[in-house]
Design a protein around this motif. Structure first.
Motif, PDB file in Angstrom:
ATOM      1  N   SER A  51       0.831  -1.208   0.000  1.00 42.28           N
ATOM      2  CA  SER A  51       0.000   0.000   0.000  1.00 42.28           C
ATOM      3  C   SER A  51       0.865   1.258   0.000  1.00 42.28           C
ATOM      4  O   SER A  51       0.515   2.259  -0.635  1.00 42.28           O
ATOM      5  N   GLY A  95      -8.917   4.901  -3.776  1.00 40.55           N
ATOM      6  CA  GLY A  95      -8.292   5.254  -2.499  1.00 40.55           C
ATOM      7  C   GLY A  95      -7.316   6.409  -2.659  1.00 40.55           C
ATOM      8  O   GLY A  95      -7.351   7.120  -3.674  1.00 40.55           O
ATOM      9  N   GLN A 144      -4.243   4.775   7.508  1.00 40.10           N
ATOM     10  CA  GLN A 144      -3.559   5.422   6.390  1.00 40.10           C
ATOM     11  C   GLN A 144      -2.193   4.775   6.124  1.00 40.10           C
ATOM     12  O   GLN A 144      -1.630   4.109   6.989  1.00 40.10           O
ATOM     13  N   LEU A 162      -5.266   2.410   2.326  1.00 42.85           N
ATOM     14  CA  LEU A 162      -5.425   3.370   1.226  1.00 42.85           C
ATOM     15  C   LEU A 162      -6.807   4.009   1.291  1.00 42.85           C
ATOM     16  O   LEU A 162      -7.114   4.941   0.552  1.00 42.85           O
ATOM     17  N   ARG A 163      -7.662   3.459   2.186  1.00 45.25           N
ATOM     18  CA  ARG A 163      -9.062   3.886   2.196  1.00 45.25           C
ATOM     19  C   ARG A 163      -9.577   4.157   3.607  1.00 45.25           C
ATOM     20  O   ARG A 163     -10.688   3.786   3.962  1.00 45.25           O
ATOM     21  N   CYS A 196      -8.634   0.320  -5.860  1.00 47.18           N
ATOM     22  CA  CYS A 196      -8.448  -0.769  -4.896  1.00 47.18           C
ATOM     23  C   CYS A 196      -9.430  -1.902  -5.158  1.00 47.18           C
ATOM     24  O   CYS A 196     -10.624  -1.662  -5.362  1.00 47.18           O
ATOM     25  N   THR A 198      -6.010  -3.335   0.992  1.00 46.44           N
ATOM     26  CA  THR A 198      -6.085  -1.930   0.580  1.00 46.44           C
ATOM     27  C   THR A 198      -6.646  -1.017   1.673  1.00 46.44           C
ATOM     28  O   THR A 198      -6.914   0.158   1.420  1.00 46.44           O
ATOM     29  N   ASN A 199      -6.833  -1.553   2.887  1.00 46.79           N
ATOM     30  CA  ASN A 199      -7.494  -0.757   3.943  1.00 46.79           C
ATOM     31  C   ASN A 199      -6.809   0.575   4.238  1.00 46.79           C
ATOM     32  O   ASN A 199      -7.480   1.589   4.422  1.00 46.79           O
TER      33      ASN A 199
END
Ligand code: ADP
Ligand code: SF4
Ligand code: MG
Length: 287
Positions: A20, A76, A223, A48-49, A82, A45-46
């Motif tokens: 990420s 994201g 983040q 990034l979002r 993502c 991808t958490n």
């Protein structure tokens, strides 16, 4: 043409964190990036979002026969697209077949032609390199692989198994190895151990990311380090790593160690670390 890059490593070693941050750094540099989580854990991808989970491709395919791209993707940080392949129903089905089904669906959407990414990053669980988890490297899905490893034996063991798989599939058009990303190093000997493993297997370490609280803190904010602490040393380390991955075409077939050789290699390192520990204790007594 997009570069399709697989990032492997054992569970919990830092694949999603590293992937990420690389995606975020490439997006920050102006590239179009897609990140595809290929770990049944589905949290690739958490960061990034904002820490949020995405509906997975496999879940969506189970719930509705024709999911749309909007159902299974979200944008994201920096515009990174993502996607989470997801996993089979626990206890049923093959994770590798799931990855295949997910990638086939993305190809049906013509995603790679229409979205025109510069980079597609696949974050792949590599504890067992069974036929299933080897899907991204053996079926022409990706053309290059990096492996995240610490100096822990289990992480190196998983990397060595991945090298065996690359070695096996490379002659028939499988992906090649770009190198090792050394993550979470803290003890004095960690770097020497990873360096030596890379040298023995005819590859190299392409980035060193020490263990750091800035990584933990960024994760708590949901983040990447690039977003949460853009001025930090770690953000720069991730940018350098992303730049290397983006610009180098130095790829090779590794030479994995045979199981017995890996075992004796590890034992030798055990002796050297013991010598170092003893020396530290002696120094302590002298003071
Ligand atoms: P994986 O995707 O390989 O399962 P993760 O990227 O989710 O692993 O990382 C596992 C945990 O380790 C996370 O809590 C993450 O924040 C932490 N972590 C990873 N790399 C570092 C680092 N360099 N410094 C501190 N914590 C790290
Ligand atoms: Fe799981 Fe691998 Fe077997 Fe598939 S091939 S069911 S991913 S162990
Ligand atoms: Mg992960």
């Amino acid at each position: 043409k997009a570069k399709h890059i697989a990032i492997y490593g054992k569970g919990g070693i830092g694949k999603s964190t590293t992937t990420s941050n690389i995606s975020a750094a490439l997006a920050e540099a102006g590239y179009r990036v897609i990140q595809i989580g290929c770990d049944p854990k589905s949290d690739s991808t958490n960061t990034l979002r904002g820490g949020k989970y995405l509906p997975t491709v496999l879940d969506s395919m189970r719930d509705q026969s024709q999911p749309r791209l909007e159902d299974i993707s979200a944008t994201g940080f920096g515009g990174v697209l993502c996607i989470e392949a997801g996993g089979p129903v626990p206890g049923v089905g093959c994770a590798g077949r799931g990855i295949n089904a997910a990638v086939s669906l993305l190809q049906e959407f013509n995603l790679f032609e229409e979205y025109k990414p510069d980079y597609v990053l696949y974050d792949v669980l590599g504890d067992v390199v069974c036929g299933g988890f080897a899907v991204p490297i053996r079926e022409g899905i990706t053309d290059r692989v990096f492996v995240v490893s610490s100096s822990d034996f289990m992480a190196i063991y998983a990397a060595n198994n991945l090298f065996k798989a690359i070695n096996k599939y490379a002659p028939s058009g499988g992906a090649l190895l770009g190198g090792v990303i050394a993550n979470g190093l803290s003890a004095a000997y960690s770097q020497a151990i990873v360096d030596d493993f890379a040298a023995r297997t005819s590859t190299k370490v392409v980035g060193y990311i020490p263990r750091s609280l800035v990584v933990s803190q960024s994760e708590l904010y949901g983040q990447t380090v690039i977003e949460a602490a853009p001025q930090s040393d770690h953000a720069q380390l991730y940018r350098d790593l992303a730049n290397y991955i983006a610009t180098t075409d130095e790829l090779s077939v590794p030479s994995p160690l045979a199981s017995a050789d890996l075992r004796s290699w590890a034992r030798d390192w055990g002796d050297r670390v013991l010598d170092a520990r003893t020396a530290v204790v002696r120094q302590g007594e002298a003071i």
